[in-house]
Design a protein around this motif. Sequence first.
Motif, PDB file in Angstrom:
ATOM      1  N   ARG A  54       0.836  -1.205   0.000  1.00 52.66           N
ATOM      2  CA  ARG A  54       0.000   0.000   0.000  1.00 52.66           C
ATOM      3  C   ARG A  54       0.866   1.249   0.000  1.00 52.66           C
ATOM      4  N   ASP A  55       0.637   2.136  -0.960  1.00 48.28           N
ATOM      5  CA  ASP A  55       1.179   3.481  -0.889  1.00 48.28           C
ATOM      6  C   ASP A  55       0.438   4.121   0.292  1.00 48.28           C
ATOM      7  N   HIS A  56       1.154   4.738   1.214  1.00 50.84           N
ATOM      8  CA  HIS A  56       0.531   5.102   2.487  1.00 50.84           C
ATOM      9  C   HIS A  56       1.184   6.380   2.989  1.00 50.84           C
ATOM     10  N   HIS A  57       0.622   7.525   2.542  1.00 47.77           N
ATOM     11  CA  HIS A  57       1.304   8.801   2.770  1.00 47.77           C
ATOM     12  C   HIS A  57       0.696   9.626   3.901  1.00 47.77           C
ATOM     13  N   PRO A  58       1.544  10.435   4.560  1.00 50.31           N
ATOM     14  CA  PRO A  58       0.980  11.482   5.428  1.00 50.31           C
ATOM     15  C   PRO A  58       0.356  12.567   4.545  1.00 50.31           C
ATOM     16  N   SER A  62       5.935  14.789   0.648  1.00 53.83           N
ATOM     17  CA  SER A  62       6.749  15.616  -0.263  1.00 53.83           C
ATOM     18  C   SER A  62       6.498  15.333  -1.743  1.00 53.83           C
ATOM     19  N   SER A  63       5.839  14.222  -2.087  1.00 46.46           N
ATOM     20  CA  SER A  63       5.564  13.944  -3.502  1.00 46.46           C
ATOM     21  C   SER A  63       4.315  14.675  -3.999  1.00 46.46           C
ATOM     22  N   PHE A  64       3.586  15.337  -3.093  1.00 49.08           N
ATOM     23  CA  PHE A  64       2.357  16.034  -3.483  1.00 49.08           C
ATOM     24  C   PHE A  64       2.685  17.427  -4.037  1.00 49.08           C
ATOM     25  N   PRO A  73      -2.463  14.977  -4.328  1.00 50.36           N
ATOM     26  CA  PRO A  73      -2.514  14.201  -3.084  1.00 50.36           C
ATOM     27  C   PRO A  73      -3.209  12.852  -3.335  1.00 50.36           C
ATOM     28  N   HIS A  74      -2.662  11.793  -2.788  1.00 48.37           N
ATOM     29  CA  HIS A  74      -3.232  10.460  -3.000  1.00 48.37           C
ATOM     30  C   HIS A  74      -2.828   9.542  -1.847  1.00 48.37           C
ATOM     31  N   CYS A  75      -3.628   8.513  -1.661  1.00 47.44           N
ATOM     32  CA  CYS A  75      -3.324   7.451  -0.687  1.00 47.44           C
ATOM     33  C   CYS A  75      -2.869   7.989   0.661  1.00 47.44           C
ATOM     34  N   VAL A 106      10.415  11.115   2.002  1.00 47.39           N
ATOM     35  CA  VAL A 106      10.968  10.121   1.070  1.00 47.39           C
ATOM     36  C   VAL A 106       9.917   9.636   0.071  1.00 47.39           C
ATOM     37  N   GLU A 107      10.231   9.694  -1.237  1.00 52.11           N
ATOM     38  CA  GLU A 107       9.376   9.053  -2.244  1.00 52.11           C
ATOM     39  C   GLU A 107       9.823   7.602  -2.307  1.00 52.11           C
ATOM     40  N   GLN A 108       8.891   6.697  -2.267  1.00 50.32           N
ATOM     41  CA  GLN A 108       9.237   5.285  -2.185  1.00 50.32           C
ATOM     42  C   GLN A 108       8.331   4.527  -3.148  1.00 50.32           C
TER      43      GLN A 108
HETATM   44 ZN    ZN Z   1       2.474   7.858  -3.785  1.00 49.89          ZN
END
Ligand code: ZN
Length: 189
Positions: A54-58, A62-64, A73-75, A106-108
């Motif tokens: 699962r992509d699971h972001h706060p 930083s990728s938004f 914004p996603h996930c 971190v983009e992961q």
């Molecule tokens: Zn993502």
Amino acid sequence: MVVDMLYDFIDGSLACQNAESAVAQTVKYIARQTKGMGGEEHEILDTFPILFIRDHHPADHSSFKEQGGIWPPHCVAGTHGGEIHEDLLPYVNEELTFDKGCDKTVEQYSGFEGVNEAGQSLGEILELLDTTDVYVCGIATEYCVRNTCEDLLKAGFKVHLLKDCIAYVDHDGHLKALKEMEEQGIHIE
Ligand code: ZN
Ligand code: VGL
């Protein structure tokens, strides 16, 4: 291994092409592989473990775009968009569910270093399961699917990518990624 079959990538803020079909084909594939296993969850997991990433972001990852990144914004953790598609829920087990992208800075894209609730990484669990071959499906071909497959390959697994069970941001990008993965030794089937 089911990569990022999450609502934001299916019909949400980052909806990908072929996503609905990829989910339906994945459900069919799992049903075929687990047919005759009696339907007991532990029995399926022992013989045919199904791992979820699962992509699971706060909310301020930083990728938004708002943070200077490239994605809407996603996930976001705790939102509907970050949940696994309901048709796959019968196969989800928390020990075999791995979150990534949880660190704001971190983009992961790869799920390989994703961790489960107990803090065990995907790589660690594959070792424990004595895995030789991994069958991968998910979203998106060019990003998370590709990076996860490449890490699996580097770690020495035989990687099979189920081409009817993947969705993508861009069709040309998808074809290019498939070709490059095949050249590296990933089996597209
Ligand atoms: Zn993502
Ligand atoms: C992904 C875009 C942003 C992916 C994750 O998992 O493919 N793509 N975050």
